[in-house]
Design a protein around this motif. Structure first.
Motif, PDB file in Angstrom:
ATOM      1  N   ILE A 383       0.856  -1.185   0.000  1.00 15.82           N
ATOM      2  CA  ILE A 383       0.000   0.000   0.000  1.00 15.82           C
ATOM      3  C   ILE A 383       0.892   1.234   0.000  1.00 15.82           C
ATOM      4  N   SER A 384       0.587   2.187  -0.876  1.00 11.39           N
ATOM      5  CA  SER A 384       1.305   3.464  -0.913  1.00 11.39           C
ATOM      6  C   SER A 384       0.425   4.524  -0.260  1.00 11.39           C
ATOM      7  N   ILE A 385       0.992   5.243   0.727  1.00 10.22           N
ATOM      8  CA  ILE A 385       0.227   6.262   1.450  1.00 10.22           C
ATOM      9  C   ILE A 385       1.055   7.544   1.502  1.00 10.22           C
ATOM     10  N   ASP A 386       0.361   8.656   1.766  1.00  6.50           N
ATOM     11  CA  ASP A 386       1.072   9.923   1.941  1.00  6.50           C
ATOM     12  C   ASP A 386       1.399  10.114   3.413  1.00  6.50           C
ATOM     13  N   GLY A 387       1.976  11.279   3.736  1.00 10.45           N
ATOM     14  CA  GLY A 387       2.386  11.539   5.113  1.00 10.45           C
ATOM     15  C   GLY A 387       1.250  11.546   6.102  1.00 10.45           C
ATOM     16  N   GLY A 388       0.016  11.769   5.665  1.00 10.67           N
ATOM     17  CA  GLY A 388      -1.138  11.758   6.560  1.00 10.67           C
ATOM     18  C   GLY A 388      -1.785  10.404   6.704  1.00 10.67           C
ATOM     19  N   GLY A 389      -1.253   9.397   6.029  1.00  9.96           N
ATOM     20  CA  GLY A 389      -1.799   8.045   6.137  1.00  9.96           C
ATOM     21  C   GLY A 389      -2.865   7.732   5.117  1.00  9.96           C
ATOM     22  N   THR A 390      -3.141   8.659   4.163  1.00  2.34           N
ATOM     23  CA  THR A 390      -4.170   8.426   3.149  1.00  2.34           C
ATOM     24  C   THR A 390      -3.635   7.488   2.073  1.00  2.34           C
ATOM     25  N   VAL A 391      -4.434   6.494   1.711  1.00  2.00           N
ATOM     26  CA  VAL A 391      -4.019   5.502   0.735  1.00  2.00           C
ATOM     27  C   VAL A 391      -4.045   6.124  -0.657  1.00  2.00           C
ATOM     28  N   ARG A 392      -2.878   6.060  -1.360  1.00  2.00           N
ATOM     29  CA  ARG A 392      -2.780   6.550  -2.736  1.00  2.00           C
ATOM     30  C   ARG A 392      -2.974   5.407  -3.736  1.00  2.00           C
ATOM     31  N   ALA A 393      -2.398   4.255  -3.427  1.00  2.00           N
ATOM     32  CA  ALA A 393      -2.501   3.096  -4.325  1.00  2.00           C
ATOM     33  C   ALA A 393      -2.312   1.831  -3.491  1.00  2.00           C
ATOM     34  N   ALA A 394      -2.858   0.750  -4.018  1.00  2.00           N
ATOM     35  CA  ALA A 394      -2.741  -0.527  -3.314  1.00  2.00           C
ATOM     36  C   ALA A 394      -2.862  -1.656  -4.323  1.00  2.00           C
ATOM     37  N   ASN A 395      -2.365  -2.805  -3.971  1.00  2.00           N
ATOM     38  CA  ASN A 395      -2.459  -3.955  -4.877  1.00  2.00           C
ATOM     39  C   ASN A 395      -3.658  -4.819  -4.490  1.00  2.00           C
ATOM     40  N   PRO A 396      -4.030  -5.784  -5.347  1.00  2.00           N
ATOM     41  CA  PRO A 396      -5.197  -6.623  -5.034  1.00  2.00           C
ATOM     42  C   PRO A 396      -5.063  -7.375  -3.710  1.00  2.00           C
ATOM     43  N   ALA A 397      -3.826  -7.738  -3.321  1.00  2.00           N
ATOM     44  CA  ALA A 397      -3.659  -8.460  -2.051  1.00  2.00           C
ATOM     45  C   ALA A 397      -4.121  -7.617  -0.871  1.00  2.00           C
ATOM     46  N   ALA A 398      -3.941  -6.290  -0.944  1.00  2.00           N
ATOM     47  CA  ALA A 398      -4.408  -5.405   0.130  1.00  2.00           C
ATOM     48  C   ALA A 398      -5.924  -5.421   0.217  1.00  2.00           C
ATOM     49  N   SER A 399      -6.572  -5.463  -0.928  1.00  2.00           N
ATOM     50  CA  SER A 399      -8.039  -5.524  -0.941  1.00  2.00           C
ATOM     51  C   SER A 399      -8.527  -6.798  -0.280  1.00  2.00           C
ATOM     52  N   ARG A 400      -7.879  -7.920  -0.611  1.00  5.94           N
ATOM     53  CA  ARG A 400      -8.290  -9.202  -0.014  1.00  5.94           C
ATOM     54  C   ARG A 400      -8.011  -9.230   1.488  1.00  5.94           C
ATOM     55  N   LEU A 401      -6.871  -8.707   1.895  1.00  3.23           N
ATOM     56  CA  LEU A 401      -6.490  -8.756   3.301  1.00  3.23           C
ATOM     57  C   LEU A 401      -7.415  -7.907   4.166  1.00  3.23           C
ATOM     58  N   LEU A 402      -7.712  -6.689   3.716  1.00  3.66           N
ATOM     59  CA  LEU A 402      -8.521  -5.760   4.511  1.00  3.66           C
ATOM     60  C   LEU A 402     -10.010  -5.876   4.222  1.00  3.66           C
ATOM     61  N   GLU A 403     -10.391  -6.815   3.312  1.00  5.53           N
ATOM     62  CA  GLU A 403     -11.790  -7.092   3.001  1.00  5.53           C
ATOM     63  C   GLU A 403     -12.526  -5.825   2.557  1.00  5.53           C
ATOM     64  N   LEU A 404     -11.886  -5.089   1.623  1.00  6.06           N
ATOM     65  CA  LEU A 404     -12.457  -3.835   1.141  1.00  6.06           C
ATOM     66  C   LEU A 404     -12.078  -3.679  -0.328  1.00  6.06           C
ATOM     67  N   PRO A 405     -13.018  -3.339  -1.212  1.00  5.64           N
ATOM     68  CA  PRO A 405     -12.670  -3.157  -2.635  1.00  5.64           C
ATOM     69  C   PRO A 405     -11.602  -2.087  -2.806  1.00  5.64           C
TER      70      PRO A 405
END
Length: 911
Positions: A383-405
């Motif tokens: 997961i790529s995030i900025d300094g505030g913790g906001t998600v900029r990009a993520a891979n499909p594995a992150a979606s499966r792990l966190l159970e969120l599209p």
């Protein structure tokens, strides 16, 4: 100038190692392309997840490895002598065990493994030695090698795996030098290789080239041992949860034992060779000149085609030399020469605008590749995030792990799912670290994860890459292994390790005035169950007993099985001894009902030793020791339970001190022999005597024979004590014969002497040395002595019979032997135990036993001896019912040699 400079730069970069990373990438691609199954005779017996679950404990007891060797050797005739007589061997060609045997475990398990290694009928088993490396050399302070007791019967091989700078294992040394000793690696045992030489591993060989068998399947006989005939057997960990894996090219990770097998197969196919430096430099110069000549005569577009063709040709030549000629041709220097020559020529022909277009295209392609790598290339959540913790990009594995599209995850704050990232400055604090935490999914589920945070800068924008790995399976497996390490497999109760930890915590938490009690419980008659019905029934009895103890106490106490037939109970926060007494009686009562196992009702009891903190000890170790002392005091007294008393401990100290003093008494020959006459009840004459050892200690006085003989039985003193007794008895018999008295002397024989292979031969030499005829010596053995190793005991008894020595069965009626042994043994007489004779006048049941025994003995053609005759009535009764010999205080107490001689002469003269 360019034709000379480019190959020089390429050759220098190659020697300096700057091209190693690219060379490794090409080598990995080559290995993938050439991957194949090699014809191999290696079979890996894996310690896999299936075996861990089936054997239900970890670490494994060493008896499993002993049984494995016995299974592998099952196709062989048993024993070393059979191995010498066999014309050729049909079992495994060799066996290598990649397991750490450098520390002691239980004495029984270590002995079983040592026996299995010693009895192995093939070439010595190869055991693993591991070096910890310091500055590239083995550190003598961190050498892990098999215990000497195992190394005596086995070979040693080094299993150290060195990582290249990129963290992957690509080669193994042929041997390691430590403390002046050269230890070969497994692949160099049968190959003549230069010492301490790195041998590259051929990763084009597929691990599927090797046979595989689960450890538990081989151990439990589900695989025919004949399947391993002529094979090289490698035994090692393959289960992921054991973490015995290394990072390697092509396959990412492999178990260490598979890497050892790949190295062996590489050497057997022929070690890879490298070009000499002068030859490599010459070829580079020739290639550079040819490439520059071609490039100068073509346009830049055609040069691109020539470059592509040259690189393809180079890669094809590399494949051919590697696969056919076993030559490792470095490809990157040649590629640099090609690229350098064509680039130098092409750059001169490109205008500035074309160059800008090429640079722009390359930058776009690089950024594209980076984004694809972040999104798609990993099974972990990236997961790529900025300094505030906001998600900029993520891979499909992150979606499966966190159970969120993915569309919902993008723009969300990652601290919502990973709480440690929600704190201020958390990203900078966690930067570059691996952290374990609990992740919360979008549906509210919690799961253990491992996170890694890395700071990156893209176009002056500070971003963070967070890699999240689900470690649920690893955590569950670790909990299972922790449970197995602290619980008994048979009963499911906590084991000795868990008991010690719990006892320490209780003693630390208690205030000085609070009391805690430790009860050590030892089952009675359990040894008889094992000897009579077998260990499988014994295990069933232990399991039922553990369940009853737990049920009797409920949750008010901590119950553990600490080994064998011993259990422990911890009571915390007790006020009075009445509570402890009640618990001890409850434990005794729980074992009173018979335990039904295999259709047999088995009665077991218990002796309990109790130590209370702080009255008896404040530390866990000392409390355990003193409870153990109290338990043995209860066993000696026959009471249900005993509290620790100082006099009990003094008795233990006395026994420890007596070991050295008994040894000194044997060397100084300060022991004495007394003789008790045996009377022939038919003739009324004293025809034999029994030799009895006496010890008059200068401080302790008369030491009871049961005490010091039992002490000798539990140490290595029983053999010298038995030999001293026989030698002294034969000397006295010889002196009596010189005085005109001819009698037979009976000597009690220890069970350990029946297992000695050279006992009969040694006894023959003692008879010759004293000049005594063999029929003047009678050896008395007990029924239970025959049960330790019946086959070996029968052989020794038959050897004694061939020498002409008389053998009789002592303490008859107190053991558990089969009547079949009376039929098969060449014995002279049965000696009925005195417990049946002493009160035969008062107890009718004893008279039934006494009368049936004489009938049975005479029916088998044996003489019958009664000991413990103390009254004329018993003497007359035994004479009337047909007993052959009698012994007891009715005739005489045990006498010194000279007094016994005078008594026999006087008694026989009177008759």
């Amino acid at each position: 100038m360019t034709a000379a400079l480019i190959p020089a730069i390429a050759f220098g970069a190659h020697l300096a190692g700057y091209l190693a990373r690219f060379e490794h990438a090409i080598a990995e691609a080559r290995a993938v392309l050439l991957r194949h199954e090699a014809p191999s005779d290696i079979v890996i017996i894996g310690i896999d997840s299936h075996s861990l679950r089936e054997l239900s404990e970890w670490p494994w007891p060493r008896r499993h490895f002993a049984r494995l060797l016995q299974q592998l050797d099952a196709a062989e005739p048993s024993g070393a002598r059979a191995a010498r007589d066999r014309p050729e061997r049909t079992g495994p060609k060799s066996v290598f065990i990649d397991v750490d045997f450098s520390s002691h475990t239980t004495p029984d398990d270590d002995q079983l493994l040592e026996n299995a290694l010693a009895e192995w009928s093939g070439p010595p088993v190869l055991l693993a030695t591991h070096f910890q490396l310091r500055d590239g050399a083995p550190d003598p302070d961190f050498l892990t090698q098999p215990l000497p007791r195992f190394a005596r019967h086995a070979g040693e091989v080094a299993v150290t795996l060195e990582q290249s700078p990129d963290g992957l294992v690509r080669a193994m040394r042929s041997s390691w030098l430590s403390r002046g000793r050269e230890i070969p690696s497994i692949f160099a045992v049968d190959e003549a290789l230069p010492p301490s030489t790195p041998i590259p591993i051929d990763f084009s060989i597929s691990p599927s080239s090797f046979g595989f068998a689960p450890f538990s399947d081989v151990l439990n006989g589900r695989i025919d041992p004949a399947a391993f005939a002529g094979k090289r057997i490698y035994v090692g960990a393959t289960a992921v949860e054991l973490r015995d894996v290394v990072a390697v090219p092509v396959y990412r990770t492999l178990p260490g034992v598979v890497v050892q097998a790949l190295a062996t197969e590489t050497v057997r196919a022929g070690p890879l060779r490298s070009l000499p430096g002068w030859l490599l430099l010459g070829i580079l110069a020739a290639v550079a000149a040819a490439a520059q000549l071609v490039a100068e005569r073509s346009t830049w577009r055609r040069n691109v085609l020539w470059l592509a063709g040259g690189l393809v040709l180079l890669f094809g030549a590399s494949l051919y030399l590697y696969d056919v000629r076993r030559i490792d041709l470095p490809s990157v220097p040649f590629a640099l020469v090609f690229v350098g020559a064509f680039t130098a020529t092409t750059l001169r022909s490109l205008d500035r605008q074309t160059w800008r277009a090429v640079a722009f295209a390359l930058r776009l392609k690089r950024r594209d590749a980076l984004l694809r790598s972040i999104v798609d290339s990993s099974a972990d959540a990236i997961i790529s995030i900025d300094g505030g913790g906001t998600v900029r990009a993520a891979n499909p594995a992150a979606s499966r792990l966190l159970e969120l599209p993915l569309y919902a995850l993008t723009g969300a704050n990652l601290g919502r799912f990973l709480p440690p990232l929600g704190a201020d400055d958390a990203l900078d604090v966690l930067d570059g670290r691996v952290t374990d935490c609990a992740a919360v999914t979008a549906t509210g589920n919690e799961l253990p994860v491992e996170i890694t945070v890395s700071r990156v800068t893209v176009d002056d924008d500070v971003l963070y890459t967070v890699i999240v790995r689900d470690v649920s399976e690893r955590v569950a497996q670790q909990r299972l292994l922790d449970h197995q390490a602290r619980h008994d497999r048979l009963t499911g109760l906590p084991n000795r390790t868990a008991l010690y930890e719990y006892l320490q915590s209780v003693l630390q938490e208690n205030a000085p005035a609070d009391r805690a009690a430790l009860l050590l419980l030892d089952l009675t008659r359990f040894t008889d169950v094992n000897d009579t019905l077998g260990h499988d029934v014994g295990d069933e009895v232990l399991s039922v007993a553990g369940g009853r103890l737990t049920e009797a106490l409920g949750r008010q106490a901590f119950v553990a099985r600490i080994g064998g037939d011993e259990f422990a109970v911890v009571l915390a926060g007790i006020d009075t001894r009445d509570i402890v007494d009640a618990v001890a009686l409850a434990l005794i009562d729980s074992l009173k009902p018979p335990i039904h196992a295999r259709g047999v009702a088995i009665d077991v009891g218990a002796n309990i030793g109790i130590a209370v903190s702080p009255d008896h000890a404040r530390g866990a170790q000392e409390l355990l020791r003193r409870a153990d002392v109290a338990m043995y005091a209860a066993k000696r007294s026959g009471s249900w339970f005993e509290y620790y008393e100082e006099e009990h401990d003094n008795h233990t100290v006395r026994r420890l001190r007596m070991v050295g003093e008994l040894r000194a008494a044997l060397e100084d020959e300060t022991l004495m022999l007394h003789y008790q006459p045996q009377v022939n009840l038919r003739t009324g004459r004293a025809e034999s005597v029994e030799a009895l050892v006496r010890w008059q200690h200068p401080i302790l006085g008369d030491v009871p024979p049961d005490e010091f003989i039992g002490l000798a039985e539990s140490t290595q003193l029983i053999r010298p004590l038995t030999e001293w007794t026989i030698r002294r008895a034969l000397s006295d018999v010889a002196s009596w014969e010189a005085e005109g008295l001819s009698v037979r002397v009976a000597v009690n024989l220890s069970a350990r002497m029946l297992q000695s292979e050279d006992f009969a031969e040694h006894l023959s030499r003692m008879l010759d040395a004293q000049g005594v005829k063999p029929d003047r010596l009678e050896l008395e053995i007990t029924e239970t002595a025959m049960m330790d190793d019946p086959a070996r005991a029968l052989q020794v008894v038959h050897e004694l019979g061939r020498l002409g020595i008389t053998v009789s069965i002592d303490d008859f009626g107190t053991g558990f032997s089969s009547l079949g042994y009376l039929r098969d043994l060449r014995v002279h007489a049965l000696k009925l135990d005195k417990s049946f004779v002493t009160d035969v006048e008062e107890r009718e049941q004893n008279r039934v036993i006494v009368e049936s025994t004489v009938q049975m003995a005479h029916a088998l053609g044996l003489k019958i001896v009664a000991e413990g005759i103390e009254t004329p009535w018993v003497d007359n009764y035994l004479t009337e019912i047909g007993y052959d010999f009698g012994q007891g205080y009715c005739y005489s107490r045990p006498l010194p040699s000279a007094e016994c001689l005078a008594w026999v002469v006087r008694f026989n003269a009177a008759e």
